[in-house]
Design a protein around this motif. Structure first.
Motif, PDB file in Angstrom:
ATOM      1  N   ASP A  55      -8.314  -7.468   0.399  1.00 18.48           N
ATOM      2  CA  ASP A  55      -7.701  -6.985  -0.842  1.00 18.48           C
ATOM      3  C   ASP A  55      -6.310  -6.414  -0.598  1.00 18.48           C
ATOM      4  O   ASP A  55      -5.991  -5.280  -0.991  1.00 18.48           O
ATOM      5  CB  ASP A  55      -8.587  -5.926  -1.509  1.00 18.48           C
ATOM      6  CG  ASP A  55      -9.935  -6.484  -1.933  1.00 18.48           C
ATOM      7  OD1 ASP A  55      -9.981  -7.681  -2.272  1.00 18.48           O
ATOM      8  OD2 ASP A  55     -10.932  -5.753  -1.914  1.00 18.48           O
ATOM      9  N   SER A  56      -5.471  -7.179   0.055  1.00 15.97           N
ATOM     10  CA  SER A  56      -4.112  -6.742   0.355  1.00 15.97           C
ATOM     11  C   SER A  56      -3.150  -7.874   0.040  1.00 15.97           C
ATOM     12  O   SER A  56      -3.543  -8.919  -0.516  1.00 15.97           O
ATOM     13  CB  SER A  56      -3.993  -6.307   1.818  1.00 15.97           C
ATOM     14  OG  SER A  56      -4.321  -7.371   2.686  1.00 15.97           O
ATOM     15  N   TYR A  57      -1.890  -7.666   0.379  1.00 16.41           N
ATOM     16  CA  TYR A  57      -0.828  -8.618   0.073  1.00 16.41           C
ATOM     17  C   TYR A  57      -0.016  -8.885   1.345  1.00 16.41           C
ATOM     18  O   TYR A  57       0.102  -8.023   2.209  1.00 16.41           O
ATOM     19  CB  TYR A  57       0.109  -8.060  -1.008  1.00 16.41           C
ATOM     20  CG  TYR A  57      -0.602  -7.524  -2.219  1.00 16.41           C
ATOM     21  CD1 TYR A  57      -0.932  -8.343  -3.291  1.00 16.41           C
ATOM     22  CD2 TYR A  57      -0.969  -6.172  -2.282  1.00 16.41           C
ATOM     23  CE1 TYR A  57      -1.603  -7.843  -4.403  1.00 16.41           C
ATOM     24  CE2 TYR A  57      -1.642  -5.666  -3.384  1.00 16.41           C
ATOM     25  CZ  TYR A  57      -1.950  -6.509  -4.441  1.00 16.41           C
ATOM     26  OH  TYR A  57      -2.620  -6.011  -5.533  1.00 16.41           O
ATOM     27  N   THR A  67      -2.614  -1.143  -1.075  1.00 18.87           N
ATOM     28  CA  THR A  67      -2.239  -0.104  -2.027  1.00 18.87           C
ATOM     29  C   THR A  67      -3.443   0.337  -2.842  1.00 18.87           C
ATOM     30  O   THR A  67      -4.385  -0.443  -3.049  1.00 18.87           O
ATOM     31  CB  THR A  67      -1.134  -0.605  -2.974  1.00 18.87           C
ATOM     32  OG1 THR A  67      -0.733   0.440  -3.860  1.00 18.87           O
ATOM     33  CG2 THR A  67      -1.601  -1.796  -3.788  1.00 18.87           C
ATOM     34  N   GLU A  68      -3.429   1.583  -3.264  1.00 21.00           N
ATOM     35  CA  GLU A  68      -4.426   2.041  -4.220  1.00 21.00           C
ATOM     36  C   GLU A  68      -4.138   1.404  -5.581  1.00 21.00           C
ATOM     37  O   GLU A  68      -2.996   1.120  -5.906  1.00 21.00           O
ATOM     38  CB  GLU A  68      -4.379   3.565  -4.342  1.00 21.00           C
ATOM     39  CG  GLU A  68      -4.790   4.283  -3.063  1.00 21.00           C
ATOM     40  CD  GLU A  68      -4.675   5.787  -3.181  1.00 21.00           C
ATOM     41  OE1 GLU A  68      -5.496   6.480  -2.559  1.00 21.00           O
ATOM     42  OE2 GLU A  68      -3.756   6.267  -3.861  1.00 21.00           O
ATOM     43  N   GLY A  69      -5.179   1.206  -6.358  1.00 22.60           N
ATOM     44  CA  GLY A  69      -4.979   0.631  -7.683  1.00 22.60           C
ATOM     45  C   GLY A  69      -4.985  -0.884  -7.647  1.00 22.60           C
ATOM     46  O   GLY A  69      -5.187  -1.520  -6.615  1.00 22.60           O
ATOM     47  N   ASP A  75       3.518   2.102  -9.965  1.00 20.50           N
ATOM     48  CA  ASP A  75       2.549   3.191 -10.016  1.00 20.50           C
ATOM     49  C   ASP A  75       2.967   4.293  -9.044  1.00 20.50           C
ATOM     50  O   ASP A  75       2.644   4.241  -7.858  1.00 20.50           O
ATOM     51  CB  ASP A  75       1.153   2.686  -9.682  1.00 20.50           C
ATOM     52  CG  ASP A  75       0.086   3.765  -9.842  1.00 20.50           C
ATOM     53  OD1 ASP A  75       0.448   4.918 -10.168  1.00 20.50           O
ATOM     54  OD2 ASP A  75      -1.104   3.459  -9.629  1.00 20.50           O
ATOM     55  N   PRO A  76       3.664   5.316  -9.513  1.00 24.38           N
ATOM     56  CA  PRO A  76       4.120   6.392  -8.616  1.00 24.38           C
ATOM     57  C   PRO A  76       3.007   7.301  -8.130  1.00 24.38           C
ATOM     58  O   PRO A  76       3.235   8.160  -7.269  1.00 24.38           O
ATOM     59  CB  PRO A  76       5.123   7.165  -9.477  1.00 24.38           C
ATOM     60  CG  PRO A  76       4.715   6.879 -10.874  1.00 24.38           C
ATOM     61  CD  PRO A  76       4.149   5.493 -10.890  1.00 24.38           C
ATOM     62  N   THR A  77       1.781   7.145  -8.639  1.00 28.01           N
ATOM     63  CA  THR A  77       0.663   7.995  -8.230  1.00 28.01           C
ATOM     64  C   THR A  77      -0.159   7.371  -7.103  1.00 28.01           C
ATOM     65  O   THR A  77      -1.063   8.013  -6.581  1.00 28.01           O
ATOM     66  CB  THR A  77      -0.274   8.277  -9.406  1.00 28.01           C
ATOM     67  OG1 THR A  77      -0.946   7.068  -9.797  1.00 28.01           O
ATOM     68  CG2 THR A  77       0.499   8.836 -10.594  1.00 28.01           C
ATOM     69  N   ALA A  78       0.148   6.136  -6.726  1.00 25.05           N
ATOM     70  CA  ALA A  78      -0.666   5.419  -5.741  1.00 25.05           C
ATOM     71  C   ALA A  78      -0.101   5.583  -4.331  1.00 25.05           C
ATOM     72  O   ALA A  78       1.112   5.621  -4.136  1.00 25.05           O
ATOM     73  CB  ALA A  78      -0.734   3.932  -6.097  1.00 25.05           C
ATOM     74  N   ARG A  79      -1.000   5.650  -3.353  1.00 21.00           N
ATOM     75  CA  ARG A  79      -0.590   5.595  -1.962  1.00 21.00           C
ATOM     76  C   ARG A  79      -0.491   4.132  -1.537  1.00 21.00           C
ATOM     77  O   ARG A  79      -1.277   3.288  -1.987  1.00 21.00           O
ATOM     78  CB  ARG A  79      -1.598   6.342  -1.083  1.00 21.00           C
ATOM     79  CG  ARG A  79      -1.616   7.832  -1.356  1.00 21.00           C
ATOM     80  CD  ARG A  79      -2.608   8.549  -0.479  1.00 21.00           C
ATOM     81  NE  ARG A  79      -3.995   8.179  -0.799  1.00 21.00           N
ATOM     82  CZ  ARG A  79      -5.060   8.713  -0.202  1.00 21.00           C
ATOM     83  NH1 ARG A  79      -4.893   9.632   0.727  1.00 21.00           N
ATOM     84  NH2 ARG A  79      -6.278   8.349  -0.539  1.00 21.00           N
TER      85      ARG A  79
END
Length: 223
Positions: A55-57, A67-69, A75-79
């Motif tokens: 589940d990555s890029y 990434t989260e989400g 999305d500035p709230t995601a790590r």
């Protein structure tokens, strides 16, 4: 004698790759749906990555992004975590882990991607050199040396302690260093660039507070 590492794969991190990565929170979010996100990825020269990190890029620079989400954009709230190296460290306390050649084969999988190289065997010193060059790339992009550099095994399951370099921008904690592979093979180690909302823990612990600093690192690089 250098401490051995069974295998090291890496893809050089450049200032341009750092710039793209750190700008992701400000990028327009893709419209809802797989097809819309897929179109944005293709336009950037990115692809989906399911082999090395689920589940990555895969970015156009060849690095693996997690990434989260549901999207890496807007999305500035995601790590977010950009893996530019993968290593299989020797564990002197567990001989069983040193008799699993398939772990080296997993690192080889990372090394088969364009732009990546593999060294078997390798050394901790070679891994540190990869981290040094990555730190230089972040410094070149941000125009500032790291605010803190600490040799630590924070967020690493096994293997030797290596440097974590820390920068803080107005909104993000930016960290270059090792991190455990949180997949089914957690005893492998990523060499990664992490960017997380600074609001998770804006203040750095004092320089002498080793345990506090390790907790701060883990808060921003673990997922």
């Amino acid at each position: 004698m250098p401490t051995p590492v069974h295998a090291l794969a890496h893809c050089s991190l450049t200032p341009a790759a750092v710039a793209e990565f750190l700008a992701l929170p400000q990028q327009p979010a893709a419209a809802d749906g797989f097809d819309a996100l897929d179109a944005v990825l293709r336009a950037r020269g990115w692809s989906w990555e399911h082999e090395c990190l689920t589940d990555s890029y895969r970015t156009a620079f060849g690095h693996v992004l997690c990434t989260e989400g549901d999207t890496p954009f807007g999305d500035p709230t995601a790590r977010r975590f950009l893996a530019f190296g993968e290593l299989y460290p020797v564990d002197p306390d567990d001989e069983d882990l040193d008799n699993m050649p398939w772990l080296g084969e997993l690192v080889d999988d990372w090394g088969r991607a364009p732009g990546w190289t593999v060294r078997r065997p390798s050394t901790v010193e070679a891994c540190a050199e990869v981290l040094d060059r990555a730190g230089d790339a972040v410094t070149a992009h941000l125009g500032a040396a790291p605010e803190r550099t600490v040799t630590s095994n924070a967020a690493v399951v096994t293997g030797p302690a290596m440097p974590h370099r820390i920068w803080r921008t107005a909104t993000q904690a930016v960290i270059v260093g090792p991190h455990a592979d949180n997949g089914p093979y957690g005893y492998l180690t990523h060499l990664q660039l992490a960017a997380s909302p600074l609001s998770l823990a804006p203040e750095l612990p004092p320089a002498g507070d080793t345990e506090g600093l390790e907790r701060w690192i883990e808060a921003h690089v673990d997922w």
